[in-house]
Design an enzyme around this catalytic site. Structure first.
Site, PDB file in Angstrom:
ATOM      1  N   CYS A  96       0.840  -1.214   0.000  1.00  0.00           N
ATOM      2  CA  CYS A  96       0.000   0.000   0.000  1.00  0.00           C
ATOM      3  C   CYS A  96       0.874   1.262   0.000  1.00  0.00           C
ATOM      4  O   CYS A  96       1.909   1.323   0.669  1.00  0.00           O
ATOM      5  CB  CYS A  96      -0.910  -0.024   1.227  1.00  0.00           C
TER       6      CYS A  96
ATOM      7  N   CYS B 149       0.564   4.841   6.987  1.00  0.00           N
ATOM      8  CA  CYS B 149      -0.068   4.636   8.302  1.00  0.00           C
ATOM      9  C   CYS B 149       0.934   3.911   9.208  1.00  0.00           C
ATOM     10  O   CYS B 149       1.342   2.787   8.884  1.00  0.00           O
ATOM     11  CB  CYS B 149      -1.343   3.811   8.157  1.00  0.00           C
TER      12      CYS B 149
ATOM     13  N   CYS C 252       0.609   0.194  10.337  1.00  0.00           N
ATOM     14  CA  CYS C 252       0.124  -0.831   9.402  1.00  0.00           C
ATOM     15  C   CYS C 252       1.218  -1.672   8.751  1.00  0.00           C
ATOM     16  O   CYS C 252       2.112  -1.152   8.075  1.00  0.00           O
ATOM     17  CB  CYS C 252      -0.733  -0.182   8.321  1.00  0.00           C
TER      18      CYS C 252
ATOM     19  N   CYS D 209     -16.184  -9.233   5.937  1.00  0.00           N
ATOM     20  CA  CYS D 209     -15.558  -7.942   5.670  1.00  0.00           C
ATOM     21  C   CYS D 209     -14.352  -8.161   4.759  1.00  0.00           C
ATOM     22  O   CYS D 209     -13.420  -8.888   5.101  1.00  0.00           O
ATOM     23  CB  CYS D 209     -15.133  -7.310   6.995  1.00  0.00           C
TER      24      CYS D 209
ATOM     25  N   CYS E 159     -19.394  -6.433   3.908  1.00  0.00           N
ATOM     26  CA  CYS E 159     -18.716  -5.185   4.264  1.00  0.00           C
ATOM     27  C   CYS E 159     -17.434  -5.105   3.449  1.00  0.00           C
ATOM     28  O   CYS E 159     -16.821  -6.120   3.149  1.00  0.00           O
ATOM     29  CB  CYS E 159     -18.388  -5.215   5.759  1.00  0.00           C
TER      30      CYS E 159
ATOM     31  N   CYS F 122     -19.300   1.859   9.127  1.00  0.00           N
ATOM     32  CA  CYS F 122     -18.521   1.222  10.182  1.00  0.00           C
ATOM     33  C   CYS F 122     -17.262   2.066  10.324  1.00  0.00           C
ATOM     34  O   CYS F 122     -16.455   2.126   9.398  1.00  0.00           O
ATOM     35  CB  CYS F 122     -18.175  -0.208   9.770  1.00  0.00           C
TER      36      CYS F 122
ATOM     37  N   ARG G 290     -17.441  -2.982  18.259  1.00  0.00           N
ATOM     38  CA  ARG G 290     -16.649  -4.191  17.968  1.00  0.00           C
ATOM     39  C   ARG G 290     -15.334  -4.212  18.726  1.00  0.00           C
ATOM     40  O   ARG G 290     -14.530  -3.281  18.613  1.00  0.00           O
ATOM     41  CB  ARG G 290     -16.402  -4.309  16.457  1.00  0.00           C
TER      42      ARG G 290
HETATM   43  N1  SAM Z   1      -6.666   0.410   3.315  1.00  0.00           N
HETATM   44  C1  SAM Z   1      -7.932   0.602   3.875  1.00  0.00           C
HETATM   45  C2  SAM Z   1      -7.959   1.706   4.906  1.00  0.00           C
HETATM   46  O1  SAM Z   1      -6.924   2.065   5.434  1.00  0.00           O
HETATM   47  O2  SAM Z   1      -9.062   2.186   5.186  1.00  0.00           O
HETATM   48  C3  SAM Z   1      -8.533  -0.652   4.500  1.00  0.00           C
HETATM   49  C4  SAM Z   1      -7.666  -1.625   5.273  1.00  0.00           C
HETATM   50  S1  SAM Z   1      -6.915  -1.005   6.771  1.00  0.00           S
HETATM   51  C5  SAM Z   1      -5.778  -2.311   7.163  1.00  0.00           C
HETATM   52  C6  SAM Z   1      -8.234  -1.121   7.970  1.00  0.00           C
HETATM   53  C7  SAM Z   1      -7.942  -0.724   9.396  1.00  0.00           C
HETATM   54  O3  SAM Z   1      -7.154  -1.703  10.043  1.00  0.00           O
HETATM   55  C8  SAM Z   1      -7.197   0.548   9.642  1.00  0.00           C
HETATM   56  O4  SAM Z   1      -8.002   1.672   9.530  1.00  0.00           O
HETATM   57  C9  SAM Z   1      -6.741   0.368  11.083  1.00  0.00           C
HETATM   58  O5  SAM Z   1      -7.698   0.902  11.972  1.00  0.00           O
HETATM   59  C10 SAM Z   1      -6.675  -1.155  11.251  1.00  0.00           C
HETATM   60  N2  SAM Z   1      -5.303  -1.633  11.484  1.00  0.00           N
HETATM   61  C11 SAM Z   1      -4.302  -1.708  10.579  1.00  0.00           C
HETATM   62  N3  SAM Z   1      -3.160  -2.157  11.143  1.00  0.00           N
HETATM   63  C12 SAM Z   1      -3.435  -2.363  12.466  1.00  0.00           C
HETATM   64  C13 SAM Z   1      -2.652  -2.814  13.563  1.00  0.00           C
HETATM   65  N4  SAM Z   1      -1.381  -3.111  13.446  1.00  0.00           N
HETATM   66  N5  SAM Z   1      -3.264  -2.912  14.767  1.00  0.00           N
HETATM   67  C14 SAM Z   1      -4.575  -2.595  14.892  1.00  0.00           C
HETATM   68  N6  SAM Z   1      -5.347  -2.167  13.890  1.00  0.00           N
HETATM   69  C15 SAM Z   1      -4.797  -2.047  12.684  1.00  0.00           C
HETATM   70  C1  DTB Z   2     -10.976  -2.774  11.706  1.00  0.00           C
HETATM   71  O1  DTB Z   2     -11.321  -1.790  12.373  1.00  0.00           O
HETATM   72  N1  DTB Z   2     -10.076  -3.677  12.085  1.00  0.00           N
HETATM   73  C2  DTB Z   2      -9.878  -4.672  11.069  1.00  0.00           C
HETATM   74  C3  DTB Z   2     -10.918  -4.268   9.989  1.00  0.00           C
HETATM   75  N2  DTB Z   2     -11.457  -3.059  10.503  1.00  0.00           N
HETATM   76  C4  DTB Z   2     -10.550  -4.165   8.580  1.00  0.00           C
HETATM   77  C5  DTB Z   2      -8.463  -4.794  10.609  1.00  0.00           C
HETATM   78  C6  DTB Z   2      -7.483  -5.057  11.718  1.00  0.00           C
HETATM   79  C7  DTB Z   2      -6.156  -5.240  11.094  1.00  0.00           C
HETATM   80  C8  DTB Z   2      -5.092  -5.623  12.067  1.00  0.00           C
HETATM   81  C9  DTB Z   2      -3.760  -5.741  11.433  1.00  0.00           C
HETATM   82  C10 DTB Z   2      -3.646  -6.822  10.381  1.00  0.00           C
HETATM   83  O2  DTB Z   2      -4.109  -7.972  10.608  1.00  0.00           O
HETATM   84  O3  DTB Z   2      -3.053  -6.551   9.331  1.00  0.00           O
HETATM   85 FE1  SF4 Z   3      -2.780   1.178   3.430  1.00  0.00          FE
HETATM   86 FE2  SF4 Z   3      -2.628   0.008   5.806  1.00  0.00          FE
HETATM   87 FE3  SF4 Z   3      -3.011   2.618   5.663  1.00  0.00          FE
HETATM   88 FE4  SF4 Z   3      -5.003   0.926   4.906  1.00  0.00          FE
HETATM   89  S1  SF4 Z   3      -4.160   1.172   6.978  1.00  0.00           S
HETATM   90  S2  SF4 Z   3      -4.302   2.785   3.850  1.00  0.00           S
HETATM   91  S3  SF4 Z   3      -3.757  -0.753   4.060  1.00  0.00           S
HETATM   92  S4  SF4 Z   3      -1.158   1.519   4.967  1.00  0.00           S
END
Ligand code: SAM
Ligand code: DTB
Ligand code: SF4
Length: 323
Positions: free
Chosen positions: A50, A54, A57, A94, A126, A186, A258
């Site tokens: 990506c 973030c 992430c 989802c 979702c 959500c 959640r």
């Molecule tokens: N790329 C899209 C976005 O950012 O909206 C969708 C996927 S993104 C992985 C969805 C959510 O996962 C993020 O908004 C964040 O709240 C959660 N997330 C990502 N990495 C995480 C982590 N290491 N621990 C907890 N939550 C995480």
């Molecule tokens: C949300 O709030 N948590 C989920 C879902 N929406 C998409 C994602 C959590 C991701 C945790 C890190 C991972 O597994 O990559």
């Molecule tokens: Fe990309 Fe992860 Fe950020 Fe979603 S949370 S926009 S997958 S870097």
């Protein structure tokens, strides 16, 4: 009904813990069936690579986290995953994509096919695909999308220290596009990023001031992943999760709250306290998007122990009265 102010929400968050749990549990019983918990299952339909930064992430291309990049899955593969999730008791699927935003191309056409196919299984569908335009939200709605996940993650003030490649207002715009298309919203956040209590309260203020507030609010505990800028972040104390869930329940009484990422780090007792404080949804299945999650059987054992039943799909009514 009048919405709560920042000071009021801060006061709720700082209530002595057992008193706070009692108040949240009381509100929960008034608005929801406390023995029902909605079960969602996650599928990472497009993983890694990506362009966003973030800092929590593992899927950002900027960090070396060992996550393997996978292009968009095929519709059939997603359908199989959905059937498996349904037979395990999940009422919602989802689908997550590591995209900054949706583009109007053949990948998006394929996602629309996935939405139609999973919808045909009588499951709530979702998606979480990054930013959406109004017309993309509309096309997802027409394909039968039930909910769109788009987290605000933290307060507006703290946002810049977590993500620099997009603005808080971009997130709010997408949420408005989803709402206009008639898809349920959500949206929630992550705690344990190093944010202050005021940042958590400010996030809840913004979410609860949306009109109407989101139908579901995921509260994620940071899963610190090696290679990300937040890898050294200490694990979130369970008491912070309990406070955050309880405060969310009190300020958004009819919303599905959640207990999302971070459950592998929590004891059964800690999770039980979260359910008591108003959490009424989880992600089940041994993987979130890229990180581990408790396996399905251990969750079902926990449900049985606590007298919780998985909730049937399509139960959300618009019951956002503010007490
Ligand atoms: N790329 C899209 C976005 O950012 O909206 C969708 C996927 S993104 C992985 C969805 C959510 O996962 C993020 O908004 C964040 O709240 C959660 N997330 C990502 N990495 C995480 C982590 N290491 N621990 C907890 N939550 C995480
Ligand atoms: C949300 O709030 N948590 C989920 C879902 N929406 C998409 C994602 C959590 C991701 C945790 C890190 C991972 O597994 O990559
Ligand atoms: Fe990309 Fe992860 Fe950020 Fe979603 S949370 S926009 S997958 S870097």
């Amino acid at each position: 009904m009048t919405k709560r102010t920042f000071e009021e929400i801060l006061g709720i968050y700082n209530t002595p813990l057992l008193e706070l749990v009692y108040e949240a549990a009381t509100v929960h019983r008034k608005f929801n069936n406390p023995s029902e918990v909605q079960v969602s299952s996650l599928v990472s339909i497009k993983t890694g690579g990506c362009s966003e930064d973030c800092s929590y992430c593992p899927q950002s291309a900027r960090y070396h986290t060992g996550v393997e990049v996978h292009k968009l899955m095929q519709v059939e593969e997603v359908l199989d995953a959905a059937k498996k999730a349904k037979s395990g008791g999940a009422s919602r699927l989802c689908m997550g994509a590591a995209w900054r935003e949706v583009r109007d191309n053949s990948d998006f056409d394929r996602v629309l096919e996935m939405v139609k196919a999973v919808n045909g299984l009588e499951m709530e569908v979702c998606c979480t695909l990054g930013m959406l335009t109004a017309s993309q939200a509309q096309r997802l709605a027409e394909a039968g999308l039930y909910a769109y996940n788009h987290n605000l993650d933290t307060s507006e003030d703290n946002y810049k220290s977590i993500i620099t490649t997009r603005k808080y207002s971009d997130r709010l715009n997408t949420i408005a596009n989803v709402r206009k298309a008639g898809v349920t919203v959500c949206s929630g956040g992550i705690i344990g990023l190093g944010e202050s209590v005021e940042d958590r309260v400010s996030l809840l203020l913004t979410l609860s001031a949306l009109d109407p507030p989101p139908e579901s609010v995921p509260i994620n505990a940071l899963v610190p992943v090696e290679g990300t800028p937040l890898e050294e972040q200490p694990l979130l104390p369970i008491w912070d999760m309990v406070r955050m869930i309880a405060t969310t329940r009190i300020v958004m009484p009819g919303t599905v709250v959640r207990l999302s990422a971070g459950r592998t780090q929590m004891s059964a007792e800690g999770q039980a306290l979260c359910f008591m404080a108003g959490a009424n949804s989880i992600f089940a299945g041994d993987k979130l998007l890229t990180t581990p999650n408790p396996d399905f059987n251990s969750d079902m054992e926990l449900f049985q122990l606590l007298g919780i039943k998985p909730r049937a799909p399509f139960q959300v009514k618009n019951k956002h009265e503010f007490v």
